[in-house]
Motif scaffolding. Structure first.
Motif, mmCIF file in Angstrom:
data_model
loop_
_atom_site.group_PDB
_atom_site.id
_atom_site.type_symbol
_atom_site.label_atom_id
_atom_site.label_comp_id
_atom_site.label_asym_id
_atom_site.label_seq_id
_atom_site.Cartn_x
_atom_site.Cartn_y
_atom_site.Cartn_z
ATOM 1 N N ARG A 148 16.733 33.118 26.818
ATOM 2 C CA ARG A 148 15.414 33.651 26.932
ATOM 3 C C ARG A 148 15.049 33.728 25.208
ATOM 4 O O ARG A 148 14.024 33.493 24.453
ATOM 5 N N ALA A 149 15.935 34.385 24.288
ATOM 6 C CA ALA A 149 15.700 34.342 23.116
ATOM 7 C C ALA A 149 15.500 33.154 22.109
ATOM 8 O O ALA A 149 14.705 33.086 21.503
ATOM 9 N N VAL A 150 16.392 31.999 22.419
ATOM 10 C CA VAL A 150 16.141 30.831 21.968
ATOM 11 C C VAL A 150 14.725 30.262 22.350
ATOM 12 O O VAL A 150 14.050 29.795 21.742
ATOM 13 N N GLY A 151 14.523 30.393 23.765
ATOM 14 C CA GLY A 151 13.468 29.876 24.305
ATOM 15 C C GLY A 151 12.106 30.484 23.395
ATOM 16 O O GLY A 151 10.864 30.087 23.744
ATOM 17 N N SER A 152 12.126 31.775 22.976
ATOM 18 C CA SER A 152 11.089 32.571 22.408
ATOM 19 C C SER A 152 10.871 31.954 20.993
ATOM 20 O O SER A 152 9.646 32.392 20.549
ATOM 21 N N HIS A 153 11.674 31.229 20.527
ATOM 22 C CA HIS A 153 11.467 30.816 18.949
ATOM 23 C C HIS A 153 10.257 29.721 18.800
ATOM 24 O O HIS A 153 10.391 28.767 19.578
ATOM 25 N N PRO A 154 9.405 29.950 18.031
ATOM 26 C CA PRO A 154 8.464 28.918 17.849
ATOM 27 C C PRO A 154 8.754 27.370 17.594
ATOM 28 O O PRO A 154 8.041 26.625 17.623
ATOM 29 N N GLU A 155 10.283 27.491 16.823
ATOM 30 C CA GLU A 155 10.726 26.039 16.536
ATOM 31 C C GLU A 155 11.204 25.359 17.675
ATOM 32 O O GLU A 155 11.681 23.998 17.648
ATOM 33 N N VAL A 156 11.165 26.093 18.780
ATOM 34 C CA VAL A 156 11.936 25.312 20.219
ATOM 35 C C VAL A 156 10.771 24.994 21.105
ATOM 36 O O VAL A 156 10.228 25.962 22.045
ATOM 37 N N PRO A 157 10.349 23.781 21.451
ATOM 38 C CA PRO A 157 9.603 23.301 22.350
ATOM 39 C C PRO A 157 10.337 23.150 23.802
ATOM 40 O O PRO A 157 9.758 23.370 24.884
ATOM 41 N N TYR A 158 11.533 23.246 23.837
ATOM 42 C CA TYR A 158 12.359 23.074 24.844
ATOM 43 C C TYR A 158 13.774 23.787 24.935
ATOM 44 O O TYR A 158 14.397 23.624 23.959
ATOM 45 N N THR B 222 20.947 28.833 10.497
ATOM 46 C CA THR B 222 21.728 30.123 9.946
ATOM 47 C C THR B 222 21.418 31.262 10.177
ATOM 48 O O THR B 222 22.117 32.161 10.350
ATOM 49 N N VAL B 223 19.778 31.604 10.243
ATOM 50 C CA VAL B 223 19.496 32.661 10.120
ATOM 51 C C VAL B 223 18.983 33.312 11.641
ATOM 52 O O VAL B 223 19.538 34.229 12.251
ATOM 53 N N LYS B 224 18.241 32.470 12.504
ATOM 54 C CA LYS B 224 18.009 32.690 13.847
ATOM 55 C C LYS B 224 18.980 32.506 14.768
ATOM 56 O O LYS B 224 19.304 33.605 15.688
ATOM 57 N N LEU B 225 19.546 31.393 14.800
ATOM 58 C CA LEU B 225 20.769 31.261 15.632
ATOM 59 C C LEU B 225 22.049 32.022 15.214
ATOM 60 O O LEU B 225 22.521 32.766 16.235
ATOM 61 N N PHE C 26 14.272 27.674 30.178
ATOM 62 C CA PHE C 26 13.865 28.884 29.295
ATOM 63 C C PHE C 26 12.579 28.821 28.511
ATOM 64 O O PHE C 26 11.786 29.409 28.471
ATOM 65 N N ARG C 27 12.283 27.406 28.289
ATOM 66 C CA ARG C 27 11.142 26.961 27.490
ATOM 67 C C ARG C 27 10.787 25.434 27.934
ATOM 68 O O ARG C 27 11.598 24.747 27.869
ATOM 69 N N GLY C 28 9.609 25.139 28.178
ATOM 70 C CA GLY C 28 9.195 23.754 28.526
ATOM 71 C C GLY C 28 8.301 23.628 29.719
ATOM 72 O O GLY C 28 8.185 24.905 30.447
ATOM 73 N N GLY C 29 7.676 22.584 29.974
ATOM 74 C CA GLY C 29 7.011 22.502 31.428
ATOM 75 C C GLY C 29 5.556 22.876 30.999
ATOM 76 O O GLY C 29 5.222 22.889 29.961
#
Length: 334
Positions: free
Chosen positions: A258-268, A295-298, A146-149
């Motif tokens: 896709r939601a987790v992959g859109s978070h700026p804290e998540v590079p992969y 606690t908030v985003k997840l 979902f995020r990376g590469g």
């Protein structure tokens, strides 16, 4: 090679340069200077300093699914006091990336990039279980990213217009492309220095500069090889790193991934096999920010029914470089 020093934090222009090279690792310095609003000489001087000091390295990486590599994440449980030696030994293997010692100090996590199923299985079923200091091994396969590469991690130092001005078109190829001897020789150079010039690639392969240029353009335009900027998160101000494993109902996995992959804290972030079918790497400024993220985003993602947060104590190897905690450096020859 170990040190108790803290990695130095980069200033804003350095961070912008890192972000730009994550977007396109081989973009000409003249184009970088234009987008960042500085002179060519400034960009060249900054890049050379960061690379010389081991704070930044542009590297080429093959897309595992395109070149037929078998990619899995391993979690290796060790007897107390053995994790460091096991992590160091794994980090020196060319088929192993992203080696870390995790919370508690008795677990090593790594990613395999084996050229064959036999090579991966030999490590998984024979070499690791036969090591007396290893008490357990678990593995999971990545099903979908979902995020990376290609395109890098957007940590906020470039505005959307600057990123758009640097972004390469996505690779358009499909199917498996086994690398031939010439391409492997090129990649061996580019894995050490993704900005290596065509004369160096020609010398390594015995081909002409026009041939290696054409080959490299094909590999990148087809999405077989991409370029990334390797940097320690602490130099960008991110002191807390964690691995997230979540359990999500299959019907919700794509939307949650896709939601987790859109978070700026998540590079992969990726979907995986196993009971926990969603995996992510999370980078935060500090532990308080990590707590807020969890606690908030997840916490807002109701389909997540089970969550494991594992803090990374020390990175030993990232995508291509070993690290002593403050610098990146080349692995010794295999």
């Amino acid at each position: 090679m170990r040190t108790d020093e803290r990695a130095p934090e980069l200033d804003r222009l350095d961070r912008q340069l890192v972000q730009a090279l994550m977007t396109d690792g081989r973009v000409p310095f003249s184009r970088l200077a234009e987008v960042l609003g500085v002179t060519d000489q400034t960009v060249t001087r900054r890049y050379r300093r960061l690379r010389t000091e081991g704070l930044l390295r542009v590297i080429a990486l093959p897309a595992p699914d395109r070149v037929g590599y078998h990619q899995s994440q391993l979690r290796i449980q060790c007897v107390p006091g053995a994790a460091g030696a096991i992590a160091d030994a794994l980090a020196r293997r060319p088929d192993i990336a992203w080696v870390s010692i995790n919370e508690g100090g008795a677990e090593v996590a790594c990613m395999t990039r084996s050229r064959s199923r036999q090579e991966r299985d030999s490590l998984l079923f024979h070499k690791l279980p036969g090591t007396r200091q290893v008490t357990g091994v678990s593995a999971r396969t990545f099903l979908h990213m979902f995020r990376g590469g290609p395109g890098g991690w957007h940590h906020g130092d470039l505005d959307p217009e600057q990123r758009a001005a640097l972004r390469r078109p996505p690779g358009t190829g499909r199917g498996t492309h086994p690398l031939d001897d010439t391409e492997r020789a090129m990649l061996a150079v580019l894995e050490r220095d993704g900005r290596a010039g065509y004369p160096e690639l020609a010398a390594a392969t015995g081909k002409s500069e026009s041939t290696v240029r054409r080959r490299l353009e094909h590999l990148t335009d087809s999405g077989i090889v991409y370029f990334d900027a390797e940097v320690l998160p602490a130099t960008l101000g991110y002191q807390a790193e964690a691995h997230i494993s979540a359990q999500v109902a299959p019907s919700d996995l794509d939307a949650v991934g896709r939601a987790v992959g859109s978070h700026p804290e998540v590079p992969y972030a990726a979907a995986t096999t196993g009971r926990s079918n969603l995996y992510a790497v999370v980078l935060c400024r500090d532990i308080a920010d990590l707590y807020e993220y969890v606690t908030v985003k997840l916490g807002a993602l109701a389909p997540i029914t089970n969550l494991e947060v594992t803090s990374v104590l020390r990175n030993v190897k990232r995508a291509g470089m070993l690290t002593d905690g403050t610098r990146l450096y080349d692995p010794p020859p295999a």
